[in-house]
Design an enzyme around this catalytic site. Structure first.
Site, PDB file in Angstrom:
ATOM      1  N   GLY A  37       4.499   1.241  -1.549  1.00 17.46           N
ATOM      2  CA  GLY A  37       4.487   1.428  -3.130  1.00 17.46           C
ATOM      3  C   GLY A  37       3.420   2.162  -3.511  1.00 17.46           C
ATOM      4  O   GLY A  37       2.451   2.246  -2.696  1.00 17.46           O
ATOM      5  N   ASP A  38       3.509   2.529  -4.707  1.00 16.29           N
ATOM      6  CA  ASP A  38       2.379   2.984  -5.582  1.00 16.29           C
ATOM      7  C   ASP A  38       2.031   2.080  -6.657  1.00 16.29           C
ATOM      8  O   ASP A  38       2.942   1.882  -7.672  1.00 16.29           O
ATOM      9  CB  ASP A  38       2.815   4.532  -6.037  1.00 16.29           C
ATOM     10  CG  ASP A  38       1.592   5.106  -6.885  1.00 16.29           C
ATOM     11  OD1 ASP A  38       0.882   4.590  -7.469  1.00 16.29           O
ATOM     12  OD2 ASP A  38       1.764   6.476  -6.878  1.00 16.29           O
ATOM     13  N   PHE A  39       0.905   1.647  -6.609  1.00 19.28           N
ATOM     14  CA  PHE A  39       0.685   0.617  -7.718  1.00 19.28           C
ATOM     15  C   PHE A  39       0.247   1.150  -9.163  1.00 19.28           C
ATOM     16  O   PHE A  39       0.299   0.303  -9.961  1.00 19.28           O
ATOM     17  CB  PHE A  39      -0.559  -0.291  -7.382  1.00 19.28           C
ATOM     18  CG  PHE A  39      -1.901   0.270  -6.686  1.00 19.28           C
ATOM     19  CD1 PHE A  39      -2.564   1.358  -7.402  1.00 19.28           C
ATOM     20  CD2 PHE A  39      -2.392  -0.419  -5.670  1.00 19.28           C
ATOM     21  CE1 PHE A  39      -3.785   1.714  -7.000  1.00 19.28           C
ATOM     22  CE2 PHE A  39      -3.840   0.368  -5.154  1.00 19.28           C
ATOM     23  CZ  PHE A  39      -4.428   1.029  -5.843  1.00 19.28           C
TER      24      PHE A  39
ATOM     25  N   HIS B 206     -12.708  -0.931  -7.840  1.00 18.92           N
ATOM     26  CA  HIS B 206     -13.965  -0.032  -7.912  1.00 18.92           C
ATOM     27  C   HIS B 206     -13.389   1.384  -7.866  1.00 18.92           C
ATOM     28  O   HIS B 206     -14.309   2.258  -7.971  1.00 18.92           O
ATOM     29  CB  HIS B 206     -15.151  -0.520  -6.938  1.00 18.92           C
ATOM     30  CG  HIS B 206     -14.792  -0.212  -5.544  1.00 18.92           C
ATOM     31  ND1 HIS B 206     -16.080  -0.005  -4.681  1.00 18.92           N
ATOM     32  CD2 HIS B 206     -13.636   0.447  -4.611  1.00 18.92           C
ATOM     33  CE1 HIS B 206     -15.493   0.378  -3.488  1.00 18.92           C
ATOM     34  NE2 HIS B 206     -14.165   0.448  -3.489  1.00 18.92           N
TER      35      HIS B 206
ATOM     36  N   ASP C 201       0.747  -1.225  -0.087  1.00 16.32           N
ATOM     37  CA  ASP C 201       0.075   0.015  -0.046  1.00 16.32           C
ATOM     38  C   ASP C 201       0.964   1.417  -0.008  1.00 16.32           C
ATOM     39  O   ASP C 201       2.270   0.999   0.316  1.00 16.32           O
ATOM     40  CB  ASP C 201      -0.948  -0.153   1.217  1.00 16.32           C
ATOM     41  CG  ASP C 201      -2.120   0.765   1.108  1.00 16.32           C
ATOM     42  OD1 ASP C 201      -2.275   1.832   0.526  1.00 16.32           O
ATOM     43  OD2 ASP C 201      -3.430   0.255   1.034  1.00 16.32           O
TER      44      ASP C 201
END
Ligand SMILES: C[S@@+](CC[C@H](N)C(=O)[O-])C[C@H]1O[C@@H](n2cnc3c(N)ncnc32)[C@H](O)[C@@H]1O
Length: 348
Positions: free
Chosen positions: A237-239, A257, A211
């Site tokens: 992290g940054d997805f 969503h 996350d």
């Protein structure tokens, strides 16, 4: 319906009443009574005390004499409290799920609903007319950066996610063949309620949660409290910017969503790329039934995404399976989890 049509329906033995309309229309009364009870820690107070009479309970919660008795008895009539010999106590369900001292507490979601969503939903009509969010990002800005800028709201949001997902996590633990796999990482894990539920049920599993870095202390505290720090770790992290971590099974719960269709597809591609050859992606959400007529919670959740941010929407099992097939997953299936929640399992 005209009066004549009502009379005809009645003649056919079909009672036509406005009851269900009025119940739904006024449901916010009961909803807000419950949300205020959670805000006031009513259920935790009763859990600690066992049972209290109206005056003792009123004093402990700091309520006005005019409001207390009606408030308690309304909650009783709504099935949220019990009363025996003039003393109020929790029901088995409110004691288990609404006492903040218990690990089974799901009130985090209701706390957030009370503090944020209740007022934002007051502007639903504006959201329906404009297609614009009605939350903190109404005037622009990134949703997560805005909400997470305030540490209290960050903690409340993360705890709300556990309230939303803990039972789905237990159902995923029970319904997926975990004995065939050794590792699991939850992508966008928040506090980590889902990997905690799965690792608690399956002692051979290791892995963790991925996350944004702001979630690291919150995840570590929650996992530590559940005694799983030796098997579950946090991967910051940054997805969108970073590659996803690899594991036999990746999970995305209430992730797709939040985003628009291109972003949904990109996240599925990144999961596919990170999985080993026989890896699996589990997507869970309040997946809408394919005919879009039964899962009211899933459909309202999609409207909640309209309220919350600029582009999110919920989707059906058929939608998700089609996106998975386009991404390259060789097989997929939809399985019901609990209540409005289902998972879509994609096999690489
Ligand atoms: C709606 S919450 C779902 C949390 C959890 N999976 C669940 O179902 O309860 C979305 C999660 O995605 C995380 N998230 C949002 N943007 C992200 C990004 N760019 N990279 C990594 N995680 C992100 C948020 O911090 C949050 O924990």
């Amino acid at each position: 319906m005209t009066n004549a049509e009502i009379a005809t329906a009645a003649e056919r033995g079909e009672p036509v009443t406005p009851d269900s309309i009025m119940q739904l229309g006024m449901a916010f009364w009961g909803s807000k009574a419950l949300l205020s009870a959670v805000e006031l820690r009513l259920f935790g107070t009763l859990s600690e005390a066992g049972s209290l009479d109206a005056e003792e309970l009123r004093e402990r919660l700091g309520l006005h004499p005019r409001s207390a008795r009606d408030f308690f008895d309304a909650l009783l009539a709504l099935g949220m409290l019990q009363r025996h010999d003039g003393k109020y106590s929790n029901t088995p369900a409110t004691d288990l799920f609404l006492d903040p001292a218990k690990p089974t507490y799901v009130g985090g979601l209701l706390e957030m609903a009370n503090a944020r969503l209740y007022q934002f939903w007051g502007s639903l009509t504006a959201g329906l007319r404009t297609g614009q969010p009605q939350s903190e990002v109404k005037t622009g800005g990134d949703f997560f950066a805005t909400v997470y800028a305030d540490p209290e709201r960050l903690a409340q949001f993360a705890s709300a996610m556990s309230g939303l997902s803990a039972s789905a996590g237990r159902a995923i633990a029970a319904k997926f063949p975990w004995h065939d796999y050794g590792s699991v990482v939850d992508i966008g894990c928040a506090q980590g309620a889902v990997p905690v539920a799965i690792a608690t049920a399956h002692e051979h599993l290791t892995g963790g949660g991925f996350d944004l870095p702001a979630l690291e202390p919150i995840f570590n505290a929650y996992v530590g409290k559940n005694g799983l720090a030796d098997r579950l770790g946090f991967i910051p992290g940054d997805f969108f910017a970073d590659p996803l971590p690899s594991a036999d099974v990746l999970i995305m719960g209430h992730i797709l969503h939040d985003w628009d269709l291109d972003q949904k597809r990109l996240l599925l591609q990144k999961a596919y790329a990170a999985l080993p050859g026989d890896g699996v992606l589990i997507v869970h959400d309040a997946i809408i039934d394919d005919d879009r007529r039964e899962n009211a919670f899933g459909l309202l959740m999609s409207l909640n995404m309209l309220i919350e941010g600029p582009y999110g929407f919920d989707y059906s099992g058929a939608d998700c399976r089609a996106w998975m097939a386009e991404t390259g997953f060789s097989e997929s299936y939809v399985q019901h989890l609990v209540g409005p929640d289902s998972m879509v399992v994609g096999i690489k």
